[in-house]
Structures are given as C-alpha cells and as structure tokens.
Scaffold this motif. Structure first.
Motif, PDB file in Angstrom:
ATOM      1  N   LEU A   1       0.836  -1.199   0.000  1.00 28.72           N
ATOM      2  CA  LEU A   1       0.000   0.000   0.000  1.00 28.72           C
ATOM      3  C   LEU A   1       0.873   1.252   0.000  1.00 28.72           C
ATOM      4  CD1 LEU A   1      -2.614  -1.186   2.657  1.00 28.72           C
ATOM      5  CD2 LEU A   1      -3.013  -0.930   0.205  1.00 28.72           C
TER       6      LEU A   1
ATOM      7  N   TYR B   1      -4.393   4.993   7.527  1.00 31.83           N
ATOM      8  CA  TYR B   1      -5.704   4.446   7.182  1.00 31.83           C
ATOM      9  C   TYR B   1      -6.641   4.386   8.386  1.00 31.83           C
ATOM     10  CZ  TYR B   1      -3.465   3.103   2.816  1.00 31.83           C
ATOM     11  OH  TYR B   1      -2.801   3.123   1.608  1.00 31.83           O
TER      12      TYR B   1
ATOM     13  N   GLN C   1     -10.844   3.891   1.510  1.00 29.35           N
ATOM     14  CA  GLN C   1      -9.482   4.192   1.073  1.00 29.35           C
ATOM     15  C   GLN C   1      -8.639   2.924   0.992  1.00 29.35           C
ATOM     16  OE1 GLN C   1      -8.701   7.463   0.162  1.00 29.35           O
ATOM     17  NE2 GLN C   1      -7.045   6.334  -0.853  1.00 29.35           N
TER      18      GLN C   1
ATOM     19  N   ASP D   1      -6.946   1.853  -2.527  1.00 29.35           N
ATOM     20  CA  ASP D   1      -5.496   1.734  -2.667  1.00 29.35           C
ATOM     21  C   ASP D   1      -5.068   0.302  -2.958  1.00 29.35           C
ATOM     22  OD1 ASP D   1      -5.346   4.414  -2.209  1.00 29.35           O
ATOM     23  OD2 ASP D   1      -4.353   4.290  -0.260  1.00 29.35           O
TER      24      ASP D   1
END
Length: 527
Positions: free
Chosen positions: A183, A190, A204, A208
């Motif tokens: 990532l 996160y 998210q 990603d």
C-alpha cells in the motif's frame, strides 16, 4: 471522500446503498465481548456518500440487507414545526426503496405474512482475494497459495462450504488470489478518530489495494473482493460492500476486510462473506447486547461449537434455515408454513438442514397474525440440526432449534430455560425427543415425537379448542420416505385400548395451557 449530509430541502436522494459490518475477534476468557457495529451509506456519486442512521434505515427499508449494493431512493421526512427542525440537524428517513430492476420475489408477501424482500443470490459468485501490505509492515503471514486454496472445492474449503450451505445454488468457480501488494501509506494513515475511537478507512483501503493490484487482476465478472491485510485494522474484521475503480470503471461490489486473525480462520472470513451476500447478524434470546452468543449460526457465534482444520483453522458452521430460504437457496417444497389460524394437528418429518437433496420438510414457519406493517409480523421457525459432516459435527447436540424472527429480519434462537443462558448451546435451546413447546401466545404447540435417520418426526398443533368443540384430527403424510419410516418394531405388544385412550386423554390435557390443567377439566377430556 466527501460525506454529504442531507438537508431539509432534500426530500429524495438516490444512490447505491452500502452496508459495512464491523466484527471484533472472539473475546479472551474473562473479558467482555466487544460490540458489533453497522455503518450504512448511500453512494450518490464517485467519492460522494451520505451517511444514514442505521436504526432509521432498518425501519425505512424493512429488509435493509436485501438492498445492499443496489440502487435505491431514500426519502426524508421533515418535522412540521420550526422548533423540531431546529432541534435536529438532519431530517429523519421515511422510506428506502429500490429503483433498479427488482428480482421477481423481491417484494412478495410470504404465506406467513412477512415480506420476502430479498434478492436471490444464485449461480457463480466469483471472488477475488487481494493481499495488501501496509507500507510500514513487512510481514507476509501467509503465501498466495494459502489464500488460493481457501477457495477450493474440497471439504473444509470455502468453495465446498458455500455450495453445501446453499444446496448447490451458488459456487465460487473462478475465484483467485493475488499479492502481496504494498500500500502507498503506513497503517496509521488508514485510521481516523471517530467518536473518540480509531476507525479503519475502509473505502481508502479498498481503493489503494485495488489500484496496487489493477495491473495483474482482471476484475471483470467478479462479484466480490476479499481484502487481506498484514496488520491489524481497528480491532475488527469488516464485511459488506464498497465502491472503487476496478479495471477503469467505478464499481460497487461485495467487499470484506480481514486482518491476520480473521484470514487465518475460515469461520470469520465466511462470516464477513455472508454479510457480502446480504446476511445480517443472528442472535439468541437472552436479551443482552452480545449478538455473538448463538453458536447454531455462522452469522452469530462463529467460534464456539465449531470444527477446525490444521490448515484453515476454525471452520464455518451452517446458517439458519430462514436466511437460506431468504436468499433463494431452499426449494419451496422443503418449506412448510403453519397458518396462524391453523385448526389441525400435523405430524411430519423434519430433516436436518445439513441434508443435501432432502425430499422432506427442512424449514417450518409458525405464522402469527399479520401486522399492518408486514415487516413487523413475528414468526417462529423450526429447523433440525445434527452433529454430522465437516462443519456441523461439533454442535451442542442433535435437536430441533427454534428461532423467532423480528426486528426487521433478525433471527433469535429460543431458549426455554429461565433465565435464558448467555450462550445458546444449553439444553434449553434444544428441543429434543419427547419435549414440547408452545408459542408465547399458545397459538401453536410443537412436539418432537421421534428421531429419524436424518432428523426428527415432529407434531405441530393449534391451541386447544373450547370444551364443546371436537378435538382436531391428527393429520399424517400420505406417503413416507425412507428417512421418515416409523421406528423398528421391538416386539413390545400394543397397549390395551383403554390404556391407549387414557394416554390420548393425558396428551390432550397436556396440550392445555398450564392454567387450565385442572383435574376436573382433564377428567372431562377422558370421557
């Protein structure tokens, strides 16, 4: 990501409904079980979401879970007075209805008076596993081959499990695993602080992880994405749905998010996939805040009374029969509805839910009077469970399990003990041979008459009639299948007629409510 709150000017908002369930790990001995959490969102445009109050959404949709990942319209109700509007920053939800193509049975009223609002889940449901590493965590707990083998069709693998629990109605053909991918950000990036607690930013993470895998993975035709992370998220595994760009197209689909403790065991992973398929949590009837205390159901307690495998850890048990029928997996011929005004006694075979290809009943619905809001109509269900096979052999016992369906589609297992046990793997949660149970309104009674090779022979009857009315006749099936043959004759002679009549009279007396079991009334029944 823009979260757009509704205003009083917005009477109707359209978008794709997203549900995301947070499930904590099993509590350590002596520690309280952490609570689950449900987020409800309306994706109105790429990157724009409207948060919906979960309790309001349940009431407004009826069967909220059937609408997940579907286009819906949300209508809002504005308070009539200015004072009421000033007291609330946002209007309340009035209704949530599908706007896209609706499945044939999506709004059908069942014979038991409840709305069958679910869209069937049938055919091939290909999942893609993406293994993603946080930028600051190097560990790779399992190789790609492990995740690929989770989808296998051998007993103890997800392909086999979902085929068995759906009676062959779905499969995982073509499912594949990919990774590990790194990532772009560390784990802390996160996480966000929401109401004083850390919360994983699921959208998210999905975006990603999918972007990192996009070059390698063909997402076309995939009906779900299982995301595996090499570090803890926010203390939960998550399941439901989300939206991200896949193969250049903004797509909303089923998604799960698993930290290492979840993907190391098939049971919690299957639980999250169940949320993706539209399954809500189940519960027991002890009245506490812990939803993970019904070990008869994967969608409640996935850990207790479960089998295990050296490679795949704790294995999933089956899902309650009502939810299987709701997703279109149970043939209509295996469901028997006892009407709320039933006036006859019926005796029939109830095969265990684990039996594939049954020709007998596997789900009994005891109806109660329909309510003006059909989603509030309460029903009781009966299903047989046996300790057998790869997934069910460690259940608490062989028994008929009773559930109460209420709270907009949640199944609560019934416990006849007082008080109800904290975990429903007790004797009071199992109706066994020779035992009888009445619905609380005494509209129906059920009795487990005998065990069969694959389940039980049960008897279901109505509340006793007035003394001037004839007793209801016993209704028996016209034919008997191999699994419904009567017990083998042991050579014991039949009781004399007088004894048989006395036993019948005692049975009629036992069928009376406890307050009416007076010796004089019982004597009248013996005449």
């Amino acid at each position: 990501m823009f979260v757009v709150p509704p205003s009083y000017a917005d009477t109707v908002v359209q978008g794709i409904l997203q549900l995301q369930w947070a499930d904590p790990p099993r509590a350590l001995p002596g520690r309280a079980q952490a609570a689950p959490h449900l987020d409800v969102w309306l994706e109105t445009a790429p990157g724009q979401r409207v948060a919906l109050d979960a309790a309001q959404a349940r009431r407004a949709a009826g069967d909220l879970y059937a609408l997940a990942n579907r286009h819906v319209a949300v209508s809002y109700e504005s308070p009539l007075s200015k004072a009421a509007r000033a007291a609330s920053s946002s209007p309340s939800i009035g209704a949530i209805v599908p706007t896209g193509r609706v499945a044939a049975r999506a709004t059908a009223l069942g014979a038991e008076g409840r709305v069958m609002a679910s869209a069937p889940v049938l055919g091939s449901t290909r999942w893609v596993t993406l293994m993603c590493k946080f930028a600051d965590i190097a560990a790779e707990q399992k190789p790609r081959e492990f995740f690929q083998s989770q989808y296998g069709d051998a007993p103890g693998q997800l392909g086999h499990y979902w085929s068995e629990v759906s009676y062959g109605q779905i499969d995982l053909a073509g499912s594949s695993a990919h990774g590990w991918y790194t990532l772009p950000q560390p784990r802390e990036a996160y996480l966000a602080l929401v109401n004083g607690k850390q919360k994983a930013q699921l959208s998210q993470l999905f975006a990603d992880c999918a972007a990192a895998a996009d070059v390698d993975v063909d997402f076309r035709g995939a009906q779900g994405v299982n995301l595996m992370f090499n570090g803890e998220l926010d203390g939960n595994a998550w399941g439901g749905g989300a939206c991200a760009t896949l193969d250049g197209a903004y797509t909303c689909t089923r998604v799960t998010w698993s930290p290492p403790w979840s993907f190391a065991n098939l049971a919690p992973l299957a639980h999250e996939m169940g949320h993706g398929y539209g399954l809500p949590h189940s519960n027991n009837s002890d009245g506490d805040a812990d939803t993970y205390d019904n070990p008869w159901d994967l969608m409640s307690d996935a850990w207790r009374n479960a089998t295990s495998d050296a490679t795949f850890g704790t294995l999933p048990k089956h899902v309650n029969m009502y939810q299987r029928e709701r997703l279109g997996w149970l043939p209509a011929t295996r469901k028997r509805v006892i009407a709320s005004d039933n006036g006859e006694t019926q005796e029939f075979v109830l095969d265990a839910g684990s039996l594939q290809g049954s020709t007998n009943t596997q789900l009994v619905v005891l109806a109660t009077p329909a309510q003006p809001d059909p989603y509030k109509t309460v029903i009781y269900t009966l299903e047989a469970r046996r300790r057998t096979g790869t997934y069910e052999s460690r259940l608490a016992g062989d028994a008929v399990i009773i559930h109460k369906l209420e709270d907009y589609g949640i199944a609560y297992s019934i416990d006849t003990d007082t008080p109800a046990a904290d975990v429903s793997n007790n004797e009071g949660s199992m109706l066994q041979v020779g035992e009888r149970w009445n619905t609380p309104d005494e509209r129906h009674w059920i009795e487990v008459v005998a065990a069969t090779a694959d389940g039980f022979r049960i008897r279901v009857g109505p509340r006793p009639r007035s003394m001037s009315s004839p007793a209801p006749a016993l209704v028996k099936p016209a034919t008997q299948t191999a699994s419904s043959q009567p017990p083998v004759n042991t050579g014991t002679p039949s009781p004399p007629v007088a004894t048989a009549r006395a036993a019948t009279a005692r049975g009629r007396c036992d069928a009376l409510p406890a307050l009416l079991r007076h010796p004089m009334l019982c004597a009248l029944l013996e005449r």
